[in-house]
Design a protein around this motif. Structure first.
Motif, PDB file in Angstrom:
ATOM      1  N   THR A   1      29.043   3.082 -67.665  1.00 45.86           N
ATOM      2  CA  THR A   1      29.146   3.120 -69.124  1.00 45.86           C
ATOM      3  C   THR A   1      28.083   2.267 -69.802  1.00 45.86           C
ATOM      4  O   THR A   1      27.904   2.363 -71.018  1.00 45.86           O
ATOM      5  N   ALA A   2      27.389   1.430 -69.048  1.00 42.33           N
ATOM      6  CA  ALA A   2      26.327   0.612 -69.633  1.00 42.33           C
ATOM      7  C   ALA A   2      25.003   1.361 -69.648  1.00 42.33           C
ATOM      8  O   ALA A   2      24.207   1.208 -70.576  1.00 42.33           O
ATOM      9  N   LYS A   3      24.773   2.184 -68.631  1.00 41.70           N
ATOM     10  CA  LYS A   3      23.483   2.869 -68.512  1.00 41.70           C
ATOM     11  C   LYS A   3      23.582   4.368 -68.742  1.00 41.70           C
ATOM     12  O   LYS A   3      22.569   5.066 -68.723  1.00 41.70           O
ATOM     13  N   GLY A   4      24.805   4.868 -68.940  1.00 48.44           N
ATOM     14  CA  GLY A   4      24.962   6.266 -69.271  1.00 48.44           C
ATOM     15  C   GLY A   4      24.573   7.210 -68.162  1.00 48.44           C
ATOM     16  O   GLY A   4      23.775   8.126 -68.372  1.00 48.44           O
ATOM     17  N   LYS A   5      25.131   6.983 -66.996  1.00 49.42           N
ATOM     18  CA  LYS A   5      24.845   7.888 -65.880  1.00 49.42           C
ATOM     19  C   LYS A   5      26.052   7.970 -64.964  1.00 49.42           C
ATOM     20  O   LYS A   5      26.982   7.153 -65.048  1.00 49.42           O
ATOM     21  N   VAL A   6      26.042   8.972 -64.099  1.00 53.56           N
ATOM     22  CA  VAL A   6      27.128   9.129 -63.132  1.00 53.56           C
ATOM     23  C   VAL A   6      26.895   8.153 -61.994  1.00 53.56           C
ATOM     24  O   VAL A   6      25.842   8.159 -61.354  1.00 53.56           O
ATOM     25  N   ALA A   7      27.878   7.304 -61.739  1.00 55.02           N
ATOM     26  CA  ALA A   7      27.781   6.330 -60.647  1.00 55.02           C
ATOM     27  C   ALA A   7      28.297   6.916 -59.341  1.00 55.02           C
ATOM     28  O   ALA A   7      27.803   6.584 -58.257  1.00 55.02           O
ATOM     29  N   ALA A   8      29.307   7.754 -59.428  1.00 57.12           N
ATOM     30  CA  ALA A   8      29.878   8.405 -58.245  1.00 57.12           C
ATOM     31  C   ALA A   8      30.718   9.575 -58.723  1.00 57.12           C
ATOM     32  O   ALA A   8      31.216   9.568 -59.851  1.00 57.12           O
ATOM     33  N   ARG A   9      30.882  10.562 -57.857  1.00 60.70           N
ATOM     34  CA  ARG A   9      31.711  11.690 -58.261  1.00 60.70           C
ATOM     35  C   ARG A   9      32.161  12.490 -57.047  1.00 60.70           C
ATOM     36  O   ARG A   9      31.575  12.422 -55.972  1.00 60.70           O
ATOM     37  N   ALA A  10      33.255  13.230 -57.282  1.00 63.17           N
ATOM     38  CA  ALA A  10      33.744  14.165 -56.273  1.00 63.17           C
ATOM     39  C   ALA A  10      33.621  15.568 -56.869  1.00 63.17           C
ATOM     40  O   ALA A  10      32.594  15.926 -57.423  1.00 63.17           O
ATOM     41  N   TYR A  11      34.696  16.343 -56.796  1.00 63.99           N
ATOM     42  CA  TYR A  11      34.676  17.721 -57.275  1.00 63.99           C
ATOM     43  C   TYR A  11      35.233  17.826 -58.690  1.00 63.99           C
ATOM     44  O   TYR A  11      36.050  17.017 -59.106  1.00 63.99           O
ATOM     45  N   ASP A  12      34.807  18.874 -59.402  1.00 60.06           N
ATOM     46  CA  ASP A  12      35.589  19.302 -60.556  1.00 60.06           C
ATOM     47  C   ASP A  12      36.917  19.836 -60.024  1.00 60.06           C
ATOM     48  O   ASP A  12      37.001  20.280 -58.874  1.00 60.06           O
TER      49      ASP A  12
ATOM     50  N   ILE B   1      35.402   8.515 -51.743  1.00 65.41           N
ATOM     51  CA  ILE B   1      34.069   8.727 -52.325  1.00 65.41           C
ATOM     52  C   ILE B   1      33.199   7.519 -52.012  1.00 65.41           C
ATOM     53  O   ILE B   1      33.638   6.368 -52.166  1.00 65.41           O
ATOM     54  N   VAL B   2      31.973   7.781 -51.575  1.00 66.61           N
ATOM     55  CA  VAL B   2      31.019   6.698 -51.311  1.00 66.61           C
ATOM     56  C   VAL B   2      29.751   6.968 -52.105  1.00 66.61           C
ATOM     57  O   VAL B   2      29.171   8.050 -52.018  1.00 66.61           O
ATOM     58  N   SER B   3      29.325   5.980 -52.912  1.00 65.28           N
ATOM     59  CA  SER B   3      28.068   6.077 -53.644  1.00 65.28           C
ATOM     60  C   SER B   3      27.418   4.692 -53.629  1.00 65.28           C
ATOM     61  O   SER B   3      27.764   3.858 -52.778  1.00 65.28           O
ATOM     62  N   TRP B   4      26.509   4.453 -54.564  1.00 64.61           N
ATOM     63  CA  TRP B   4      25.800   3.176 -54.605  1.00 64.61           C
ATOM     64  C   TRP B   4      26.164   2.422 -55.870  1.00 64.61           C
ATOM     65  O   TRP B   4      26.172   2.979 -56.964  1.00 64.61           O
ATOM     66  N   ASN B   5      26.482   1.138 -55.716  1.00 69.31           N
ATOM     67  CA  ASN B   5      26.793   0.267 -56.843  1.00 69.31           C
ATOM     68  C   ASN B   5      25.630  -0.692 -57.038  1.00 69.31           C
ATOM     69  O   ASN B   5      25.493  -1.670 -56.310  1.00 69.31           O
TER      70      ASN B   5
ATOM     71  N   LEU C   1      27.469  -0.524 -51.280  1.00 72.85           N
ATOM     72  CA  LEU C   1      28.141   0.755 -51.437  1.00 72.85           C
ATOM     73  C   LEU C   1      29.283   0.653 -52.439  1.00 72.85           C
ATOM     74  O   LEU C   1      29.981  -0.361 -52.494  1.00 72.85           O
ATOM     75  N   LEU C   2      29.453   1.706 -53.216  1.00 66.57           N
ATOM     76  CA  LEU C   2      30.634   1.868 -54.054  1.00 66.57           C
ATOM     77  C   LEU C   2      31.598   2.731 -53.253  1.00 66.57           C
ATOM     78  O   LEU C   2      31.329   3.908 -53.011  1.00 66.57           O
ATOM     79  N   VAL C   3      32.680   2.133 -52.805  1.00 68.14           N
ATOM     80  CA  VAL C   3      33.664   2.834 -51.979  1.00 68.14           C
ATOM     81  C   VAL C   3      34.930   2.985 -52.810  1.00 68.14           C
ATOM     82  O   VAL C   3      35.513   1.997 -53.258  1.00 68.14           O
ATOM     83  N   ALA C   4      35.356   4.218 -53.014  1.00 66.69           N
ATOM     84  CA  ALA C   4      36.464   4.463 -53.948  1.00 66.69           C
ATOM     85  C   ALA C   4      37.336   5.615 -53.472  1.00 66.69           C
ATOM     86  O   ALA C   4      36.925   6.433 -52.648  1.00 66.69           O
ATOM     87  N   CYS C   5      38.542   5.660 -54.009  1.00 68.07           N
ATOM     88  CA  CYS C   5      39.368   6.861 -53.878  1.00 68.07           C
ATOM     89  C   CYS C   5      39.243   7.611 -55.205  1.00 68.07           C
ATOM     90  O   CYS C   5      38.315   7.378 -55.972  1.00 68.07           O
TER      91      CYS C   5
ATOM     92  N   SER D   1      26.716  11.188 -53.959  1.00 67.41           N
ATOM     93  CA  SER D   1      28.004  10.680 -53.489  1.00 67.41           C
ATOM     94  C   SER D   1      28.407  11.454 -52.249  1.00 67.41           C
ATOM     95  O   SER D   1      28.243  12.680 -52.195  1.00 67.41           O
ATOM     96  N   LEU D   2      28.938  10.741 -51.259  1.00 69.21           N
ATOM     97  CA  LEU D   2      29.504  11.372 -50.078  1.00 69.21           C
ATOM     98  C   LEU D   2      31.011  11.463 -50.283  1.00 69.21           C
ATOM     99  O   LEU D   2      31.659  10.457 -50.579  1.00 69.21           O
ATOM    100  N   VAL D   3      31.544  12.670 -50.159  1.00 72.08           N
ATOM    101  CA  VAL D   3      32.958  12.899 -50.414  1.00 72.08           C
ATOM    102  C   VAL D   3      33.664  13.163 -49.083  1.00 72.08           C
ATOM    103  O   VAL D   3      33.240  14.028 -48.311  1.00 72.08           O
ATOM    104  N   PHE D   4      34.740  12.399 -48.834  1.00 74.26           N
ATOM    105  CA  PHE D   4      35.444  12.455 -47.560  1.00 74.26           C
ATOM    106  C   PHE D   4      36.902  12.867 -47.754  1.00 74.26           C
ATOM    107  O   PHE D   4      37.504  12.614 -48.804  1.00 74.26           O
ATOM    108  N   GLU D   5      37.468  13.457 -46.692  1.00 71.02           N
ATOM    109  CA  GLU D   5      38.914  13.586 -46.564  1.00 71.02           C
ATOM    110  C   GLU D   5      39.351  12.477 -45.613  1.00 71.02           C
ATOM    111  O   GLU D   5      38.855  12.371 -44.485  1.00 71.02           O
ATOM    112  N   CYS D   6      40.258  11.622 -46.072  1.00 74.40           N
ATOM    113  CA  CYS D   6      40.714  10.487 -45.272  1.00 74.40           C
ATOM    114  C   CYS D   6      42.096  10.810 -44.710  1.00 74.40           C
ATOM    115  O   CYS D   6      43.090  10.801 -45.445  1.00 74.40           O
ATOM    116  N   VAL D   7      42.158  11.101 -43.440  1.00 73.86           N
ATOM    117  CA  VAL D   7      43.430  11.361 -42.762  1.00 73.86           C
ATOM    118  C   VAL D   7      43.850  10.055 -42.096  1.00 73.86           C
ATOM    119  O   VAL D   7      43.330   9.680 -41.052  1.00 73.86           O
ATOM    120  N   ASP D   8      44.767   9.357 -42.724  1.00 69.86           N
ATOM    121  CA  ASP D   8      45.179   8.032 -42.259  1.00 69.86           C
ATOM    122  C   ASP D   8      46.621   8.103 -41.770  1.00 69.86           C
ATOM    123  O   ASP D   8      47.568   7.946 -42.541  1.00 69.86           O
TER     124      ASP D   8
END
Length: 738
Positions: free
Chosen positions: A468-479, A515-519, A525-529, A567-574
């Motif tokens: 929100t500071a630089k106006g860009k997508v930091a990470a994303r998955a699917y619509d 979801i994994v992207s860059w922070n 790494l930006l590691v998120a659900c 962004s790398l999008v994963f299915e996490c089977v835990d």
């Protein structure tokens, strides 16, 4: 100015004549004239010309569209219509509340009905109305009164409507405070240098109180604290509209629909963080005036936000929008000032702010004082004092402002197309924002999911992280995409028309999204659900990532994500922490896709994704089928729906389907649907020993499982059994086999 005159009277009572006699024709909206624009006079069954009433719906629609447009600008407006119904008057009253107008009803109803009928008979044939129409209106006039909030006046009392000049000579001094733009420190210094706010002195503020500066909250709080004082006049500037819209929960936009990104992205969050009440801001906005017009020691002063090019005979007829923006264009400030000096007497002066493109000095050249001093950029808060000794300019230097680098970043963000997306998300009640420093996640709400509120915004808000500071997508998955048959667009009939072959089906694993992207703020790494970076799911995902990848591969992945901005999008089977419906022998981390960090969904092709996964030693999603024709796909879909369906001997959740153009849908297996339902049944039985809707148990197996759960609950065993459906199902099937 924001004045609405509503004429009330039957046809033939003299409303139009009154308009002409008072030179109000250029300011008048007439429904009869709009009717004649839609259709020329027509011949009736008696051979007489008349005005057609067939276009009434279109006429009133056009009328109110024009009226709203005028009221948005603050145009003085006369409504020439009969206005016989209270409901009609109430509609105008609502508009006056929305646009802050003063409403007057000019009452022609005391003219005797017989006189009106006589006049009606003398009108041009096509303007005459049947006498029964006049009788009906007079019956309404006697029973349907003018609502409170609309002041009734007689036709001869028009003079009471107009703005009158005031005399401020009894004040020891009159202060004029120029554009403040969120700069509270120089404002307070001005008052401190002048002994504070005094009761025997008048204070006129020229508007533009917020935006661009960094002390917006302090300024608004101060204005709220003084707004009720009788010796304080707060004029409206062009930035105050955003305060009103914000206080009413609206997106801040101008009349063309352009978003006020400066206010939305920077000013509004500052006000909200300071806990400023929207109710108080609404009250503040209602106090804003349109101009100051006064005498002081025999001299005439006009104060507006933007500056006019003359002093008209009747200021009430000048649109508020022109008082705010000024005469001519923004760059015409000097031209308008010169014209004002030519067009007015030597004892007439003007004071304004808003526009000073050439940076003219506060000198009062040509009897016009410009109080716009660039205070928000480190310039000056310009003020002007008038007392019995003369005119005294004053300037206060501002040292509290954004540094050039931050200003540059803010400007870039405000002009970024993502700014509009960010604003739209924040104003959408079906989208929730979670903040993690400068990065925020946006996801649709449970209500949107349950009530199926799907549109271009809510489907986008799914695992989307914006800087929100630089106006860009930091990470994303699917619509958000949907199951086959879940909506009209994903019905088989629609898909047959939409699909572009070949169509591919990928195994849908059963876990949670990672979801994994860059922070860039953390340099890691930006590691998120789907919605957070700090929940237990995000932490479990991070642990799995570090367990399955060496440090060397992690560093390679960091460099890849940062360089490619993906962004790398994963299915996490835990299976340890969060088993779902499908049981796996061990936990798995499956790379689903590599998505480019942009608002528009774009991802790597399957083979490209597989190559990257192999490079980093990651398991990737499995392409199960490729269909070349609709018939192939249709037959396969029918097979997948069978209750005993297994994919290569194993139970799965279902498949994600993609066509050649990237359109995505999905299909779930009957096994998955059944045990997902049983999971809900188990949860309800654990709470109260039974379920409310036993009719939902449509198969023998469902009833058998339900009975088994109830027995375990009655025996007090259920609370000590596995809490997940995989464990419960395993125990149930073991008992069933015995």
């Amino acid at each position: 100015m924001r004045i609405l005159l509503l004429l009330r009277g039957a046809p033939g009572c003299g409303k139009s004549t009154w308009v002409e006699e008072n030179d109000l024709k250029p300011y008048t909206l007439s429904t009869d004239e709009i009717r004649l624009m839609y259709q020329s006079p027509v011949m009736d069954a008696e051979g007489m010309e008349c005005v057609s009433q067939e276009n009434d719906n279109a006429v009133w629609k056009t009328f109110f569209r024009i009226l709203r447009s005028r009221m948005q600008r603050g145009d003085f407006t006369v409504v020439d219509a009969t206005n016989s119904r209270a409901s009609e008057l109430n509609r105008y009253k609502e508009l006056c509340g929305e646009f802050r107008y003063r409403a007057y009803c000019v009452d022609f109803t005391d003219i005797p009905v017989e006189e009106v009928k006589r006049r009606n008979a003398q009108r041009e044939p096509f303007k005459r109305v049947p006498e029964r129409v006049i009788d009906t209106m007079y019956a309404r006039f006697s029973t349907q009164k003018v609502p409170s909030g609309i002041k009734e006046i007689r036709p001869e009392e028009l003079d009471t409507v107009w703005l009158k000049i005031q005399d401020f000579s009894h004040y020891r001094k009159v202060h004029h405070i120029g554009d403040i733009h969120g700069c509270g420190t120089p404002l307070q210094k001005y008052f401190s240098d002048n002994g504070g706010l005094k009761d025997d002195e008048m204070y006129i503020f020229t508007g533009d109180y917020v935006d661009r500066g960094i002390e917006n909250a302090e300024v608004v709080k101060f204005l709220i604290s003084i707004m009720e004082k009788k010796n304080v006049l707060l004029l409206e500037g062009n930035h105050e509209k955003w305060l009103w819209q914000w206080a009413n929960g609206e997106i801040c936009q101008d009349n063309t629909g352009k978003t006020a990104t400066e206010f939305e992205l920077f000013t509004a969050p500052e006000l909200e963080e300071a806990g400023i009440s929207k109710k108080e801001v609404r009250n503040l906005y209602r106090r804003f005036g349109q101009c100051a017009y006064y005498l002081y020691d025999g001299k005439t002063y006009l104060v507006t936000h933007g500056g006019l090019s003359t002093l008209p005979g009747n200021l009430s007829l000048v649109a508020t929008d022109q008082m705010i923006k000024g005469a001519g264009s923004f760059n015409d400030a000097e031209k308008a000032a010169a014209a004002f000096s030519r067009n007015t007497p030597d004892n007439c002066f003007q004071i304004h702010g808003h526009r000073n493109p050439k940076g003219v000095a506060l000198t009062g050249k040509e009897r016009v004082f410009n109080l716009e001093g660039g205070v928000e950029y480190g310039g000056f808060l310009r003020c002007l004092q008038i007392d019995h000794d003369g005119v005294h300019p004053a300037e206060v230097k501002n040292d509290i402002y954004k540094n050039p680098e931050i200003e540059k970043e803010h400007q870039a963000l405000a002009e970024n197309p993502i700014a509009d997306v960010l604003v739209a998300f924040r104003h959408n009640k079906y989208i929730v924002e979670k903040k993690f420093g400068n990065i925020s996640s946006f996801n649709y709400t449970d209500e949107a999911f349950q009530d199926r509120i799907w549109n271009s915004r809510t489907v986008k808000a799914r695992g989307l992280y914006l800087d929100t500071a630089k106006g860009k997508v930091a990470a994303r998955a699917y619509d958000k995409f949907f199951n086959i048959g879940e909506s009209e667009k994903t019905s088989l009939g629609s898909l047959r028309q939409r699909f572009r072959f070949p169509v591919e089906a990928y195994v849908k694993e059963n876990g949670f999204l990672g979801i994994v992207s860059w922070n860039e703020y953390d340099g890691d790494l930006l590691v998120a659900c789907k919605s957070t970076t700090n929940s237990r799911f995000a932490l479990w995902f991070k642990e799995m990532l570090h367990c399955q990848m060496s440090q060397e591969k992690l560093e390679e992945m960091k460099a890849f994500i940062r360089e490619k901005d993906v962004s790398l999008v994963f299915e996490c089977v835990d299976m340890e922490h969060d088993p779902h419906v499908i049981e796996y022998s061990k936990s798995r981390l499956v790379l689903l896709d590599i998505v480019r960090n942009g608002i528009k969904f774009e991802k790597y092709r399957y083979q490209e994704m597989c190559s990257v996964a192999e490079r980093f030693g990651l398991e990737h999603k499995e392409r199960a089928y490729v269909f070349e024709t609709w018939q192939e796909f249709f037959d396969w879909h029918d097979t997948v729906q069978a209750e005993d369906y297994r994919y290569r001997g194993r139970r799965i959740e279902g498949f994600v389907i993609e066509d050649e153009n990237g359109y995505m849908t999905k299909v779930k297996t009957a096994y998955y649907h059944f045990w997902k339902q049983m999971r809900s049944v188990a949860c309800e039985v654990k709470k109260k020993g039974s379920i409310s809707n036993t009719a939902s148990l449509a198969t023998p197996l469902a009833n058998e499982f339900y009975g088994w759960l109830r027995e375990r609950y009655a025996a007090g065993e259920l609370k000590n059994m596995p809490q997940d459906i995989c464990g419960l199902r395993r125990l149930f099937l073991e008992v069933k086999r015995k």
